[in-house]
Design a protein around this motif. Structure first.
Motif, PDB file in Angstrom:
ATOM      1  N   ALA A 168       0.828  -1.203   0.000  1.00  0.00           N
ATOM      2  CA  ALA A 168       0.000   0.000   0.000  1.00  0.00           C
ATOM      3  C   ALA A 168       0.863   1.255   0.000  1.00  0.00           C
ATOM      4  O   ALA A 168       0.597   2.213  -0.743  1.00  0.00           O
TER       5      ALA A 168
ATOM      6  N   VAL B 280       1.284   4.163  -3.078  1.00  0.00           N
ATOM      7  CA  VAL B 280       1.152   5.614  -2.884  1.00  0.00           C
ATOM      8  C   VAL B 280       2.398   6.327  -3.385  1.00  0.00           C
ATOM      9  O   VAL B 280       2.322   7.363  -4.070  1.00  0.00           O
TER      10      VAL B 280
ATOM     11  N   SER C 267      -2.789  -3.579  -5.307  1.00  0.00           N
ATOM     12  CA  SER C 267      -2.998  -2.559  -4.270  1.00  0.00           C
ATOM     13  C   SER C 267      -3.178  -1.185  -4.898  1.00  0.00           C
ATOM     14  O   SER C 267      -4.048  -0.405  -4.488  1.00  0.00           O
TER      15      SER C 267
ATOM     16  N   SER D 150      -6.598  -0.915  -6.447  1.00  0.00           N
ATOM     17  CA  SER D 150      -7.634  -0.829  -5.419  1.00  0.00           C
ATOM     18  C   SER D 150      -7.701   0.570  -4.812  1.00  0.00           C
ATOM     19  O   SER D 150      -8.789   1.091  -4.551  1.00  0.00           O
ATOM     20  N   GLN D 151      -6.535   1.204  -4.613  1.00  0.00           N
ATOM     21  CA  GLN D 151      -6.497   2.532  -4.007  1.00  0.00           C
ATOM     22  C   GLN D 151      -6.854   3.650  -4.980  1.00  0.00           C
ATOM     23  O   GLN D 151      -7.444   4.658  -4.585  1.00  0.00           O
TER      24      GLN D 151
ATOM     25  N   GLU E 207      -2.790  -7.000   3.914  1.00  0.00           N
ATOM     26  CA  GLU E 207      -3.566  -5.886   3.383  1.00  0.00           C
ATOM     27  C   GLU E 207      -4.166  -6.226   2.022  1.00  0.00           C
ATOM     28  O   GLU E 207      -5.336  -5.947   1.751  1.00  0.00           O
TER      29      GLU E 207
END
Length: 319
Positions: free
Chosen positions: A141, A145, A174, A177-178, A239
């Motif tokens: 995650a 970012v 990830s 998804s974000q 996660e």
């Protein structure tokens, strides 16, 4: 340090399929239809002429293709820098995401061909290549970012087609998804299942070299300070395991078709094969527009063994 991965027999005597090329026939047909419709008016000679008056036209802002070569280190916060490289020209950016602790460029066989079709970028995570040392424990995650920050900082706005290899597959999932609004397609190359770390740590210590390799990998995964990326592997995969849907995102799951574990006991080897195969099915289940594409004659590094397959699938995912 590297991920303990299957040892696969590789046959490079195959012929690579030619990448599919888009056709302009449909576009030409649509333009012709639009022109015909625009030229069709009333056939009634007594029809009243349209009232003259002000008109309002709405024109969408033109999409400017990104171009030029990017090769720099980008600050993603608190002075921590990540190295990114981009080339090619296009309105869609293909992002190549390498596996865990990969040193060197495993994309050399696919990058030039992709750059001929559209924009292509790759980056080095903390602790890899010329990127800075990890400022803190990382997860997929946090990696996602940072990657988005890097891309935006060098002017690479979405849409993105993400290509994730090995652990990079979990990072790609990830990211999608974000930031779902930024991702138009996803290609997972022999992507590590979320259940894989626990399965490798459970391999019996039978004294074989294979078991010793899994044990060493497990020790480094469980302690973020013990691996170069400072990746908290259990937390990172936990996660990703919570992600249960990517909607209808176009998704191609491309694992190696066969895998063997020389020197490992038959029961342990069979269990690992089942874990890997079940994990690929879980990736497929994330999207209603997903398909499974087992790749023949390859090892873990599909992008090196079968670059034509990767190029072809990337092209198919381009908007």
């Amino acid at each position: 340090m590297h991920q303990a991965t299957p040892h696969l027999t590789v046959n490079r005597s195959h012929q690579n399929p030619s990448p599919r090329r888009p056709t302009l026939a449909l576009a030409a047909l649509c333009l012709t239809a639009v022109a015909l419709l625009a030229g069709c008016g009333s056939s009634d000679p007594t029809a009243a002429p349209a009232a003259a008056g002000p008109t309002t036209a709405t024109t969408a802002a033109p999409v400017i293709p990104r171009s030029g070569i990017v090769d720099e280190r980008v600050d993603v916060g608190d002075g921590a820098r990540l190295h990114v490289r981009c080339s090619g020209t296009g309105t869609t950016t293909v992002v190549l995401i390498s596996g865990f602790a990969e040193v060197g460029d495993s994309w050399t066989s696919v990058r030039p061909a992709i750059a001929e079709q559209t924009r292509v970028c790759s980056y080095e995570r903390f602790g890899i290549g010329t990127s800075d040392q990890p400022p803190s424990p990382q997860t997929f995650a946090t990696d996602a970012v940072d990657l988005r920050t890097v891309l935006e900082s060098v002017g690479e706005q979405g849409p993105y087609v993400l290509v994730g290899h090995s652990y990079g597959g979990a990072e790609a999932v990830s990211f999608a998804s974000q930031f779902p609004e930024d991702v138009s397609g996803l290609l997972l190359l022999d992507a590590t299942p979320v259940t894989w770390p626990a399965a490798t740590c459970a391999v019996p210590h039978d004294g074989s070299p294979a078991a010793a390799e899994f044990a060493a990998s497990c020790a480094q995964q469980e302690d973020p300070a013990a691996n170069v990326e400072h990746l908290d592997v259990p937390a990172a995969f936990a996660e990703v395991a919570e992600i249960d849907s990517l909607g209808d995102l176009p998704l191609v799951v491309a694992p190696a078709a066969e895998r063997v574990y020389p020197g490992l006991g038959a029961r342990a080897a069979a269990h690992l094969v089942d874990v890997w195969n079940d994990g690929q099915q879980r990736w497929v289940a994330l999207s209603s527009s997903a398909r499974l594409l087992p790749v023949e004659d390859t090892g873990h590094y599909i992008q090196l063994d079968q670059p034509a397959v990767v190029i072809d699938e990337v092209q198919a995912l381009l908007p």
